[in-house]
Design a protein around this motif. Structure first.
Motif, short mmCIF file in Angstrom:
data_model
loop_
_atom_site.label_atom_id
_atom_site.label_comp_id
_atom_site.label_asym_id
_atom_site.label_seq_id
_atom_site.Cartn_x
_atom_site.Cartn_y
_atom_site.Cartn_z
N PHE A 172 0.84 -1.18 0.00
CA PHE A 172 0.00 0.00 0.00
C PHE A 172 0.88 1.24 0.00
O PHE A 172 2.06 1.19 0.36
N VAL A 173 0.26 2.36 -0.40
CA VAL A 173 0.98 3.62 -0.50
C VAL A 173 0.29 4.64 0.40
O VAL A 173 -0.93 4.81 0.35
N MET A 174 1.11 5.31 1.20
CA MET A 174 0.56 6.30 2.14
C MET A 174 1.04 7.69 1.77
O MET A 174 2.23 7.87 1.52
N ASP A 175 0.14 8.65 1.76
CA ASP A 175 0.55 10.04 1.55
C ASP A 175 0.48 10.75 2.90
O ASP A 175 -0.58 10.82 3.52
N ILE A 176 1.60 11.34 3.29
CA ILE A 176 1.66 12.04 4.59
C ILE A 176 1.77 13.54 4.32
O ILE A 176 2.41 13.95 3.37
N ASP A 177 1.16 14.35 5.19
CA ASP A 177 1.02 15.77 4.89
C ASP A 177 2.30 16.56 5.12
O ASP A 177 2.36 17.73 4.78
N LYS A 178 3.31 15.96 5.70
CA LYS A 178 4.53 16.74 5.96
C LYS A 178 5.72 15.82 5.90
O LYS A 178 5.70 14.72 6.44
N LEU A 179 6.75 16.28 5.22
CA LEU A 179 7.97 15.48 5.14
C LEU A 179 8.85 15.82 6.34
O LEU A 179 9.47 16.87 6.41
N THR A 180 8.86 14.93 7.30
CA THR A 180 9.73 15.14 8.47
C THR A 180 10.83 14.10 8.44
O THR A 180 10.76 13.11 7.71
N PHE A 181 11.83 14.32 9.25
CA PHE A 181 13.01 13.44 9.18
C PHE A 181 12.67 12.01 9.58
O PHE A 181 13.34 11.07 9.19
N ASP A 182 11.63 11.86 10.37
CA ASP A 182 11.27 10.50 10.81
C ASP A 182 10.14 9.97 9.92
O ASP A 182 9.24 9.29 10.39
N TYR A 183 10.22 10.24 8.64
CA TYR A 183 9.09 9.93 7.77
C TYR A 183 8.74 8.45 7.73
O TYR A 183 7.62 8.09 7.54
N ALA A 184 9.74 7.60 7.91
CA ALA A 184 9.45 6.16 7.78
C ALA A 184 8.85 5.57 9.04
O ALA A 184 8.44 4.42 9.07
N ASP A 185 8.78 6.38 10.08
CA ASP A 185 8.32 5.92 11.39
C ASP A 185 6.81 5.76 11.39
O ASP A 185 6.08 6.73 11.47
N MET A 186 6.35 4.53 11.29
CA MET A 186 4.91 4.23 11.38
C MET A 186 4.66 3.36 12.60
O MET A 186 3.87 2.42 12.55
N ASN A 187 5.39 3.66 13.68
CA ASN A 187 5.32 2.80 14.87
C ASN A 187 3.94 2.73 15.48
O ASN A 187 3.57 1.74 16.07
N GLY A 512 23.52 14.75 9.41
CA GLY A 512 24.58 15.61 9.92
C GLY A 512 24.04 17.00 10.26
O GLY A 512 24.28 17.54 11.34
N LYS A 513 23.27 17.55 9.30
CA LYS A 513 22.73 18.90 9.54
C LYS A 513 21.76 18.88 10.71
O LYS A 513 21.72 19.79 11.53
N ARG A 514 20.99 17.81 10.77
CA ARG A 514 19.97 17.74 11.82
C ARG A 514 20.63 17.67 13.18
O ARG A 514 20.21 18.31 14.15
N GLU A 515 21.72 16.88 13.25
CA GLU A 515 22.41 16.75 14.53
C GLU A 515 22.88 18.11 15.03
O GLU A 515 22.76 18.43 16.21
N ALA A 516 23.42 18.91 14.07
CA ALA A 516 23.89 20.24 14.46
C ALA A 516 22.74 21.07 15.01
O ALA A 516 22.89 21.80 16.00
N LEU A 517 21.58 20.98 14.34
CA LEU A 517 20.43 21.74 14.81
C LEU A 517 20.02 21.29 16.22
O LEU A 517 19.72 22.10 17.09
N TRP A 518 20.02 19.98 16.43
CA TRP A 518 19.66 19.46 17.75
C TRP A 518 20.62 19.97 18.81
O TRP A 518 20.23 20.35 19.92
#
Lengths: 575, 317, 280
Positions: A172-187, A512-518
């Motif tokens: 199946f294909v899911m469309d999510i409203d926002k591309l976030t860094f944890d996009y694959a997280d469907m926990n 890498g960029k995200r880590e710096a932001l964090w």
């Protein structure tokens, strides 16, 4: 006249004679009462103790650790954080990513960027009654989650899914409203069995009462994991047996019984009497109870302490003029000895927190301002801020107002009350007058925090790995009457740089960029201190020495998601 | 006699109604929105239903109307749903009643079983060393905080000696008679010791009074044996006030049971009421309190009937 | 004679200890000292330390202050109320007496603890007592009121008995015939003569009141931390009982000692002053 003294046996001799005559019965009675009973349990059966009973077994209704713990044995989420806090596939075959093409950017109206994810369900996933787990179930679950009448706990998750489209039975294909860094997280996307639950969902308003998870919980078709629920006794225990349709390695234990024992003294008593074999760390003994237990019975049990994501802290209401000054907030933190609290009350098992990010998180950085215990520095900061020590040892400002604050926490929590008293005493030593005002959890979380009627409030956030603190820190998440008290920014923190960082982190795909932001975010937090970070609470798992394979995760996903790995240690392979 | 009993039953009902009103009002003064909690506890209510009911019975309604609505449902046996257990309140309470009955009953029998003989023995020689010792022991037991007694017993028998379980009603997976009995030993001992003191003092005093009566001297003059005098004549008369006092102290026995149950995590009614009040489960708390009060009133009535039946000199009008 | 002197001495010693003791020991012991929690006896801490390192002796004395103070104040309040009830019942007699005594018996017979738990859990803001609720001593006011609410029955009973007999005395009859109002007779003629039964009854009730306060504080519904009372010092003791049994032992022993002394004193006072009074 002297009363004639009759010969009369004293009460003592009467009693002794009685015992002698009935000694056989007395012996039997005493041995029955004092002999420790041996609870016979076959070696392929495991008894687990937890301190609460689930209010419902339906995966999408009500958030309860007890429920997630038990359900963790009976189904698998699409993806999950494993013990190293990486997202991995459980029910899916391949984790979508841009590299493997299963994830694609999606251009949405309004210039926003979403993401399109393709998941494939494992081909061998079948419900306990043999029906395969298919995309029909996925579409059904989405419909249930999206319907406001069903009252699901995590409505936000479903809101973010724009659409789901079935490619075939398994993909199946899911469309999510926002591309976030944890996009694959469907926990947290729970899959419900359409072929059983569709009937209950016929009238969405009644779904909560018709769901087969509560009306027919032993139906095998509700579960597709290593175990399925075969018997329950509400408030008491749940029995799970091996599920023949499980795709993974056959679990060692044929049967698992989860007992609910609310009182921790009774929990320990049952451990010692072998009524239960282990106590779940997710929902069992508190840390100091476990420490005390280990001191006395450490030889017979194996206690694992797993530091976790429960972030214990003190929120400061920034609308209070005293707390609005940053130097006062810093002084508050310098004045308390968190290391000593952790060392003495928690045997050092609870690491001291520098911000809301736990040390085990990959984005954690130690390169932030530290506030090691330094009452001298605290005093200097307070003096500089205009709070002078008066004759009674307490500080006052030039206007005569005393440096007096209220500290609230959940009443009835002995550990927290002790910590409160320690904090109060340490603050008093630098001249800060703190009054304790404890409230029941319902009141604290229901009214006091949401309506921001507090000075300082001590409580805990249960976080997730790399959890973006949007609702905690963003300036538009301050609850007030206008927005119907939505949001969890109880301190009332307003910082444009923090807002910017939060927004940037969410959509930054480059690690890498995200880590710096964090790192920047953590430094900012530690400089501004909208709340005082205390420590991260560890969970204590009490296990018998013969049990192998229990791997605490330290995050909100229970160790039972890997229950097929639990086994009795082979003789000769102890340790 | 029957008229007396009927009159008392009517009085009992009146007291229960008054108490129910008082307790209902008190519940309304609990923190949070008690009506909301009471209405919304029912897991089978949709949100629309809950809103409608709340508008009907909410705190903005006059107290009398709310109480009457509650009372009407209560008379039908509907005490609402327990927020903590997600079941009808009565269904949660009644099994617990059995557990408390076992605890209170066993302790009561044990306490009397020890207090009566000791009290009788002490009354034979008032002022003797034995009598003074018994007096001191009794005084000690009425002065000791029962929860502390429980703590000490737990420490000695469960922690230090490891002979008995520190809490619970049974070992999970067991629950046999022997297992249950083991779990009852410490709670029963606590409750019995805590209540024994009062019975002991009363028994001793009543026996001393009885032994000073004329008919005792007559019996002795007639040559009756000491045992017959003591047990046959004096005891029969002393027992009457003692049994009635014991029955009248049912209320304090229940309070003692509450503390004991909480200390030993024994799932009884007392512990349930405590948890219900602290856990904001107002339906359960209300139903539990009323049940406890009703039980106490019944015990009082029983005491009065027993008193009248035992002592022919008493005539109730 | 020792029956009276002994307990009186004990109580006086306790009173002096809890009043002066904390001042002598100084506030150093009140400091939290996490490095030495649950310590055994030592030179610095003669009885050891509690769960967060505070000196146990100091805590016991401070707790004693609160427990004894609450006991005394509540007992006085209860005595006041009980005297009023008993006086009216005993003097007026008849239906008022029957009604009041029926109420008294009713209160005695009720399962008190569950009701007190409910009362303790009330939200004072709903009763319009906002200011009271927010003060530091809120829990103290609450416990005193609660305990006094149910502690008056012993006094009421004893006073009623005494008032009943006093009613028939010559000087009362004389006052009646002189046209004195019932209120005046009760307050001026009967009340002063009730001193003995009131003292006896109050002493006897102090013990029960202290026990009641300790149970409620233990359950978390009485004196709230950080204020110490012997009862709330025992709240956490069950968890640490294996590691530090002395934390559970001392507060309970002190309660026992105090209550036994009060009861012994009350008993001997009763023997001496009012032997015909109701037996407990």
């Amino acid at each position: 006249m002297v009363q004639p003294r009759r010969r009369w046996r004293s009460s003592g001799t009467v009693l002794l004679a009685f015992i002698r005559r009935h000694s056989a019965w007395v012996a039997v009675l005493l041995s029955v009462l004092f002999a420790v009973p041996a609870v016979a349990r076959p070696p392929d059966e495991l008894a687990i103790g937890i301190t609460q009973y689930p209010s419902t077994l339906n995966p999408v209704i009500d958030e309860m650790v007890a429920k997630t713990y038990v359900l963790g044995m009976t189904r698998r989420p699409l993806t999950v954080y494993d013990a190293d806090w990486h997202v991995v596939c459980m029910l899916c075959v391949t984790l979508p990513s841009f590299e493997n093409g299963l994830a694609q950017k999606l251009d949405l109206p309004g210039g926003k960027t979403g993401v399109r994810l393709t998941y494939t369900i494992r081909p061998d996933a079948r419900w306990g009654d043999g029906v395969p787990v298919t995309t029909k179930d996925v579409l059904f679950s989405d419909a249930v989650g999206k319907d406001p009448r069903t009252g699901v706990a995590d409505a936000e998750l479903y809101r973010r899914i724009i659409a789901i489209r079935a490619v075939d039975d398994k993909t199946f294909v899911m469309d999510i409203d926002k591309l976030t860094f944890d996009y694959a997280d469907m926990n947290d996307f729970e899959i419900l069995p359409a072929h059983i639950e569709a009937a209950a969902f016929a009238n969405p308003e009644e779904y909560r009462f018709r769901t087969a998870y509560d009306t027919d919980p032993t139906n095998p078709g509700l579960y597709f994991g290593p175990y399925r629920i075969t018997e329950l006794s509400p408030g008491s225990h749940i029995v799970l047996d091996r599920n023949p349709t499980w795709w993974g390695p056959k679990p060692y234990f044929r049967r698992i019984v989860v007992w609910t024992i609310e009182n921790t003294a009774a929990l320990e008593a049952n451990l010692l009497a072998h009524g239960i074999d282990m106590v779940a760390g997710e929902l069992g003994l508190s840390l100091d109870e476990a420490l005390a237990f280990e001191k006395r019975h450490g030889r017979d049990f194996h206690v694992i302490y797993k530091p976790g994501l429960t972030y214990e802290h003190v929120d400061l209401n920034l609308d209070n003029p005293i707390l609005a000054e940053r130097d006062v907030r810093r002084a508050l933190l310098y004045a308390i000895d968190r290391a000593a609290i952790s060392a003495s009350l928690f045997a050092g098992r609870d690491p001291v927190a520098n911000s809301f990010v736990p040390p085990l998180d990959w984005v954690y950085t130690d390169d932030v301002p530290h506030y090691d215990y330094d009452p001298g520095k605290a005093a200097a900061l307070l003096d500089a801020a205009g709070w002078r020590v008066g004759p009674d040892g307490m500080r006052r400002n030039s206007g005569g107002q005393s440096l007096s604050l209220e500290l609230a926490t959940t009443s009835g929590d002995r550990t927290r009350e002790l910590v409160e008293e320690v904090l109060q005493s340490q603050w008093r030593q630098v001249g800060i007058d703190v009054h304790l005002k404890n409230q029941p959890a319902r009141v604290l979380f229901g009214d006091t925090l949401t309506q921001r009627k507090f000075d300082m409030a001590m409580y805990a956030w249960i976080s997730a790995p790399e959890n973006v603190p949007r609702s905690m820190l963003r300036s538009d998440e301050i609850p007030d009457a206008a927005n119907h008290y939505a949001g969890e920014n109880f301190p009332g923190f307003r910082d444009p740089e923090t807002d910017r960082l939060i927004d940037a982190i969410e959509v930054e795909l480059d690690r890498g960029k995200r880590e710096a932001l964090w790192h920047r975010l953590q430094r900012l937090f530690a400089e501004e201190l909208p709340s005082l970070p205390l420590y991260f609470r560890a969970e204590a798992f009490v296990l018998p020495p013969w049990l192998d394979g229990v791997t605490p995760t330290g995050n909100e996903y229970p160790s039972t998601l890997w229950i097929e790995n639990w086994r009795r240690a082979m003789p000769g392979s102890e340790g | 006699m029957t008229r007396f009993v009927l009159a008392r039953l009517v009085q009992m009902a009146a007291v229960l109604v008054v108490m129910s009103f008082v307790i209902y009002t008190l519940i309304g003064l609990m923190p949070g929105d008690p009506i909301d909690v009471m209405v919304a506890s029912d897991p089978h209510l949709s949100t629309a239903d809950a809103a409608r009911l709340k508008a009907l019975y909410g705190l903005d309604q006059p107290l009398a109307r709310r109480y009457l609505a509650w009372g009407e449902a209560a008379l039908r046996g509907d005490f609402g749903y327990s927020r903590l257990y997600q079941q009808p309140a009565l269904a949660v309470l009644l099994p617990r009643l059995g557990n408390t009955a076992i605890l209170m009953g066993t302790s009561f029998v044990l306490a009397l079983g020890v207090a009566l003989p000791l009290g009788i023995a002490a009354s034979r020689n008032p002022g003797s060393a034995f009598d003074r010792a018994v007096n001191l022991i009794a005084l000690g037991f009425i002065s000791v905080p029962s929860f502390w007694l429980a703590l000490m017993l737990i420490f000695v028998f469960a922690v230090a000696l490891g002979l008995l379980p520190a809490g619970g009603i049974e070992t999970v997976g067991d629950g046999g008679v022997a297992d249950r009995a083991r779990h009852l030993v410490l709670p029963v001992a606590t409750l019995a010791l805590a209540s024994m003191g009062g019975y002991l003092r009363y028994m001793r005093a009543a026996m001393i009074d009885a032994l000073a009566q004329d008919y005792i001297r007559t019996a002795r003059a007639k040559g009756a044996g000491e045992a017959r005098v003591l047990l046959g004549h004096a005891l029969r008369n002393a027992l009457i006030p003692v049994i009635t006092v014991a029955a009248l102290s049912f209320g304090s026995l229940f309070s003692g049971a509450l503390v004991t149950e909480t200390m030993f995590a024994y799932p009884g009614m007392g512990q349930l009421i405590y948890e219900a009040v602290l856990g904001s489960d107002y339906n359960l708390a209300l139903a539990g309190l009323l049940l406890a009060t009703a039980m106490t009133l019944v015990a009082n009535l029983g005491a009065d009937i027993a008193y009248a039946a035992a002592d022919p000199r008493i005539a109730y009008r | 004679m020792t029956m009276r002197k002994g307990p009186a001495l004990v109580l006086t010693a306790l009173a002096i200890a809890v009043t002066a003791g904390p001042m002598l020991i100084g506030q150093a012991g009140a400091l939290v000292d996490l490095r030495h929690r649950l310590a055994g006896p030592s030179l610095a801490h003669p009885l050891g330390t509690d769960e967060i390192g505070r000196d146990l002796l100091l805590r016991l004395l401070e707790g004693g202050r609160v427990s004894l103070l609450v006991g005394l104040v509540a007992a006085l309040a209860a005595a006041g109320f009980g005297t009023a009830i008993g006086l009216v019942a005993g003097y007026r007699g008849g239906r008022i007496d029957a009604l009041l005594m029926r109420i008294t018996d009713g209160v005695i017979a009720l399962p008190l603890l569950p009701l007190l738990i409910v009362l303790a859990a009330l939200d004072p803001r709903k009763l319009g007592l906002q200011g009271l609720a927010d003060s530091d001593a809120a829990s103290l006011y609450r416990i005193i009121i609660l305990v006094a609410l149910v502690g008056w029955t012993t006094v009421a009973r004893l006073v009623r008995g005494a008032a009943l007999s006093l009613r028939e005395r010559e000087f009362v009859r004389a006052a009646v015939s002189l046209g004195a109002s019932p209120l005046r007779i009760m307050l001026v003629h009967i009340l002063p003569n009730l001193a003995s039964p009131i003292i006896v009854a109050t002493t006897l009730s102090v013990g029960d009141i202290i026990l009641l306060e300790s149970v409620l504080s233990f359950l978390g519904l009485g004196v709230a931390p950080p204020l110490a009372s012997w009862g709330n010092m025992l709240t956490g003791a069950q968890e640490t009982i294996a590691l530090a049994p002395q934390l559970a032992l001392y507060p309970g022993l002190l309660i026992l000692l105090t209550v036994v002394s009060c009861n012994l004193l009350g008993d001997s006072l009763q023997q001496a002053l009012d032997p015909r009074g109701a037996r407990r």
